[in-house]
Motif scaffolding. Structure first.
Motif, PDB file in Angstrom:
ATOM      1  N   MET A 137      26.382 -42.383 -30.075  1.00  0.00           N
ATOM      2  CA  MET A 137      27.241 -42.593 -28.929  1.00  0.00           C
ATOM      3  C   MET A 137      28.696 -42.586 -29.378  1.00  0.00           C
ATOM      4  SD  MET A 137      27.361 -45.983 -26.516  1.00  0.00           S
ATOM      5  CE  MET A 137      28.332 -45.969 -25.065  1.00  0.00           C
ATOM      6  N   GLU A 138      29.514 -41.845 -28.671  1.00  0.00           N
ATOM      7  CA  GLU A 138      30.945 -41.797 -28.971  1.00  0.00           C
ATOM      8  C   GLU A 138      31.636 -42.943 -28.234  1.00  0.00           C
ATOM      9  OE1 GLU A 138      34.560 -40.838 -30.515  1.00  0.00           O
ATOM     10  OE2 GLU A 138      32.633 -39.958 -31.082  1.00  0.00           O
ATOM     11  N   ILE A 139      32.358 -43.758 -28.964  1.00  0.00           N
ATOM     12  CA  ILE A 139      33.096 -44.874 -28.378  1.00  0.00           C
ATOM     13  C   ILE A 139      34.462 -44.353 -27.949  1.00  0.00           C
ATOM     14  CG2 ILE A 139      34.007 -47.193 -28.750  1.00  0.00           C
ATOM     15  CD1 ILE A 139      30.992 -47.086 -29.129  1.00  0.00           C
ATOM     16  N   SER A 140      34.798 -44.552 -26.669  1.00  0.00           N
ATOM     17  CA  SER A 140      36.099 -44.117 -26.163  1.00  0.00           C
ATOM     18  C   SER A 140      36.649 -45.158 -25.205  1.00  0.00           C
ATOM     19  CB  SER A 140      35.962 -42.771 -25.434  1.00  0.00           C
ATOM     20  OG  SER A 140      35.306 -42.951 -24.190  1.00  0.00           O
TER      21      SER A 140
ATOM     22  N   LEU B 154      28.704 -50.645 -24.367  1.00  0.00           N
ATOM     23  CA  LEU B 154      28.970 -51.107 -25.728  1.00  0.00           C
ATOM     24  C   LEU B 154      28.004 -52.207 -26.140  1.00  0.00           C
ATOM     25  CD1 LEU B 154      32.864 -51.230 -25.616  1.00  0.00           C
ATOM     26  CD2 LEU B 154      31.470 -49.667 -26.977  1.00  0.00           C
ATOM     27  N   ILE B 155      27.805 -53.163 -25.256  1.00  0.00           N
ATOM     28  CA  ILE B 155      26.931 -54.284 -25.590  1.00  0.00           C
ATOM     29  C   ILE B 155      25.479 -53.834 -25.649  1.00  0.00           C
ATOM     30  CG2 ILE B 155      26.122 -56.543 -24.790  1.00  0.00           C
ATOM     31  CD1 ILE B 155      29.052 -56.975 -23.815  1.00  0.00           C
ATOM     32  N   SER B 156      25.115 -52.858 -24.818  1.00  0.00           N
ATOM     33  CA  SER B 156      23.759 -52.306 -24.892  1.00  0.00           C
ATOM     34  C   SER B 156      23.541 -51.575 -26.209  1.00  0.00           C
ATOM     35  CB  SER B 156      23.507 -51.352 -23.725  1.00  0.00           C
ATOM     36  OG  SER B 156      23.455 -52.047 -22.510  1.00  0.00           O
ATOM     37  N   LEU B 157      24.588 -50.945 -26.715  1.00  0.00           N
ATOM     38  CA  LEU B 157      24.499 -50.231 -27.991  1.00  0.00           C
ATOM     39  C   LEU B 157      24.237 -51.204 -29.127  1.00  0.00           C
ATOM     40  CD1 LEU B 157      24.896 -47.637 -29.698  1.00  0.00           C
ATOM     41  CD2 LEU B 157      27.333 -48.193 -29.746  1.00  0.00           C
ATOM     42  N   ASP B 158      24.978 -52.322 -29.137  1.00  0.00           N
ATOM     43  CA  ASP B 158      24.829 -53.311 -30.203  1.00  0.00           C
ATOM     44  C   ASP B 158      25.409 -54.633 -29.705  1.00  0.00           C
ATOM     45  OD1 ASP B 158      25.551 -54.964 -32.539  1.00  0.00           O
ATOM     46  OD2 ASP B 158      24.950 -53.215 -33.707  1.00  0.00           O
ATOM     47  N   ARG B 159      24.578 -55.639 -29.625  1.00  0.00           N
ATOM     48  CA  ARG B 159      25.022 -56.932 -29.089  1.00  0.00           C
ATOM     49  C   ARG B 159      26.124 -57.564 -29.947  1.00  0.00           C
ATOM     50  NH1 ARG B 159      22.438 -58.988 -24.935  1.00  0.00           N
ATOM     51  NH2 ARG B 159      22.824 -61.154 -25.513  1.00  0.00           N
ATOM     52  N   GLY B 160      26.229 -57.168 -31.205  1.00  0.00           N
ATOM     53  CA  GLY B 160      27.284 -57.681 -32.073  1.00  0.00           C
ATOM     54  C   GLY B 160      28.672 -57.277 -31.612  1.00  0.00           C
TER      55      GLY B 160
ATOM     56  N   LEU C  94      34.599 -58.042 -29.159  1.00  0.00           N
ATOM     57  CA  LEU C  94      35.403 -58.121 -27.939  1.00  0.00           C
ATOM     58  C   LEU C  94      36.005 -59.519 -27.781  1.00  0.00           C
ATOM     59  CD1 LEU C  94      33.049 -56.167 -25.495  1.00  0.00           C
ATOM     60  CD2 LEU C  94      35.158 -55.328 -26.567  1.00  0.00           C
ATOM     61  N   MET C  95      35.214 -60.537 -28.020  1.00  0.00           N
ATOM     62  CA  MET C  95      35.710 -61.908 -27.892  1.00  0.00           C
ATOM     63  C   MET C  95      36.756 -62.229 -28.949  1.00  0.00           C
ATOM     64  SD  MET C  95      32.473 -64.135 -26.526  1.00  0.00           S
ATOM     65  CE  MET C  95      31.272 -63.608 -27.730  1.00  0.00           C
ATOM     66  N   GLN C  96      36.574 -61.738 -30.177  1.00  0.00           N
ATOM     67  CA  GLN C  96      37.561 -61.970 -31.238  1.00  0.00           C
ATOM     68  C   GLN C  96      38.904 -61.337 -30.894  1.00  0.00           C
ATOM     69  OE1 GLN C  96      35.628 -60.340 -34.669  1.00  0.00           O
ATOM     70  NE2 GLN C  96      34.303 -62.124 -34.951  1.00  0.00           N
ATOM     71  N   ASN C  97      38.861 -60.287 -30.085  1.00  0.00           N
ATOM     72  CA  ASN C  97      40.087 -59.600 -29.678  1.00  0.00           C
ATOM     73  C   ASN C  97      40.674 -60.180 -28.395  1.00  0.00           C
ATOM     74  OD1 ASN C  97      40.934 -57.091 -31.353  1.00  0.00           O
ATOM     75  ND2 ASN C  97      38.711 -57.096 -31.415  1.00  0.00           N
ATOM     76  N   GLY C  98      40.107 -61.271 -27.881  1.00  0.00           N
ATOM     77  CA  GLY C  98      40.665 -61.933 -26.714  1.00  0.00           C
ATOM     78  C   GLY C  98      40.006 -61.600 -25.395  1.00  0.00           C
ATOM     79  N   MET C  99      38.905 -60.874 -25.439  1.00  0.00           N
ATOM     80  CA  MET C  99      38.212 -60.499 -24.208  1.00  0.00           C
ATOM     81  C   MET C  99      37.030 -61.442 -24.015  1.00  0.00           C
ATOM     82  SD  MET C  99      38.467 -56.387 -24.448  1.00  0.00           S
ATOM     83  CE  MET C  99      37.866 -56.168 -22.785  1.00  0.00           C
TER      84      MET C  99
ATOM     85  N   SER D 116      39.024 -49.322 -32.849  1.00  0.00           N
ATOM     86  CA  SER D 116      39.009 -49.264 -34.306  1.00  0.00           C
ATOM     87  C   SER D 116      38.119 -50.364 -34.889  1.00  0.00           C
ATOM     88  CB  SER D 116      40.433 -49.393 -34.840  1.00  0.00           C
ATOM     89  OG  SER D 116      40.441 -49.418 -36.239  1.00  0.00           O
ATOM     90  N   ASP D 117      38.231 -51.572 -34.359  1.00  0.00           N
ATOM     91  CA  ASP D 117      37.409 -52.695 -34.830  1.00  0.00           C
ATOM     92  C   ASP D 117      35.924 -52.438 -34.574  1.00  0.00           C
ATOM     93  OD1 ASP D 117      39.744 -53.963 -35.580  1.00  0.00           O
ATOM     94  OD2 ASP D 117      39.677 -55.469 -33.972  1.00  0.00           O
ATOM     95  N   ILE D 118      35.603 -51.897 -33.409  1.00  0.00           N
ATOM     96  CA  ILE D 118      34.208 -51.603 -33.077  1.00  0.00           C
ATOM     97  C   ILE D 118      33.654 -50.533 -34.006  1.00  0.00           C
ATOM     98  CG2 ILE D 118      32.672 -50.602 -31.328  1.00  0.00           C
ATOM     99  CD1 ILE D 118      34.496 -51.994 -29.209  1.00  0.00           C
ATOM    100  N   LYS D 119      34.423 -49.480 -34.227  1.00  0.00           N
ATOM    101  CA  LYS D 119      33.965 -48.394 -35.104  1.00  0.00           C
ATOM    102  C   LYS D 119      33.789 -48.886 -36.543  1.00  0.00           C
ATOM    103  CE  LYS D 119      35.532 -44.478 -32.381  1.00  0.00           C
ATOM    104  NZ  LYS D 119      36.373 -43.278 -32.314  1.00  0.00           N
ATOM    105  N   ALA D 120      34.688 -49.748 -36.997  1.00  0.00           N
ATOM    106  CA  ALA D 120      34.560 -50.297 -38.354  1.00  0.00           C
ATOM    107  C   ALA D 120      33.298 -51.145 -38.454  1.00  0.00           C
ATOM    108  CB  ALA D 120      35.796 -51.126 -38.704  1.00  0.00           C
ATOM    109  N   TYR D 121      33.026 -51.945 -37.444  1.00  0.00           N
ATOM    110  CA  TYR D 121      31.814 -52.771 -37.415  1.00  0.00           C
ATOM    111  C   TYR D 121      30.566 -51.882 -37.463  1.00  0.00           C
ATOM    112  CZ  TYR D 121      27.989 -55.331 -35.202  1.00  0.00           C
ATOM    113  OH  TYR D 121      26.772 -55.866 -34.901  1.00  0.00           O
ATOM    114  N   LEU D 122      30.544 -50.856 -36.633  1.00  0.00           N
ATOM    115  CA  LEU D 122      29.359 -49.975 -36.604  1.00  0.00           C
ATOM    116  C   LEU D 122      29.196 -49.218 -37.911  1.00  0.00           C
ATOM    117  CD1 LEU D 122      29.620 -48.613 -32.941  1.00  0.00           C
ATOM    118  CD2 LEU D 122      28.006 -50.338 -33.841  1.00  0.00           C
ATOM    119  N   ALA D 123      30.297 -48.857 -38.551  1.00  0.00           N
ATOM    120  CA  ALA D 123      30.231 -48.145 -39.836  1.00  0.00           C
ATOM    121  C   ALA D 123      29.603 -49.022 -40.916  1.00  0.00           C
ATOM    122  CB  ALA D 123      31.626 -47.691 -40.260  1.00  0.00           C
ATOM    123  N   THR D 124      29.895 -50.322 -40.889  1.00  0.00           N
ATOM    124  CA  THR D 124      29.294 -51.210 -41.902  1.00  0.00           C
ATOM    125  C   THR D 124      27.803 -51.340 -41.685  1.00  0.00           C
ATOM    126  OG1 THR D 124      29.699 -53.236 -40.623  1.00  0.00           O
ATOM    127  CG2 THR D 124      31.417 -52.560 -42.171  1.00  0.00           C
ATOM    128  N   LYS D 125      27.354 -51.223 -40.454  1.00  0.00           N
ATOM    129  CA  LYS D 125      25.922 -51.314 -40.175  1.00  0.00           C
ATOM    130  C   LYS D 125      25.184 -50.049 -40.609  1.00  0.00           C
ATOM    131  CE  LYS D 125      24.222 -53.613 -37.036  1.00  0.00           C
ATOM    132  NZ  LYS D 125      23.591 -54.091 -35.830  1.00  0.00           N
TER     133      LYS D 125
END
Length: 68
Positions: A1-4, A12-18, A23-28, A57-66
């Motif tokens: 899935m391409e994140i845009s 996003l949450i369906s893709l990975d609950r993490g 999102l919350m760490q970024n203030g959402m 960027s944060d989401i993509k970095a998280y997914l890359a580590t997984k």
């Protein structure tokens, strides 16, 4: 899935609950709001005054580590 900017927060949450934690760490803190499932990442970030590019960027970095 391409994140845009158009990706909904529900997708996003369906893709990975993490991603909810990112999102919350970024203030959402609206992740539990029923409307979040249909709201784009860009709209959600704009509503909270958050830089959408940083969140992506944060989401993509998280997914890359997984994937590693």
């Amino acid at each position: 899935m391409e994140i845009s900017k158009e990706t909904t927060m529900g997708e996003l949450i369906s893709l990975d609950r993490g991603i909810a934690a990112i999102l919350m760490q970024n203030g959402m803190h609206c992740v539990g709001c029923p409307a979040h499932a249909f709201e784009s990442l860009e709209d959600g970030c704009a509503g909270h005054g958050i830089d959408v590019d940083k969140v992506i960027s944060d989401i993509k970095a998280y997914l890359a580590t997984k994937e590693a």
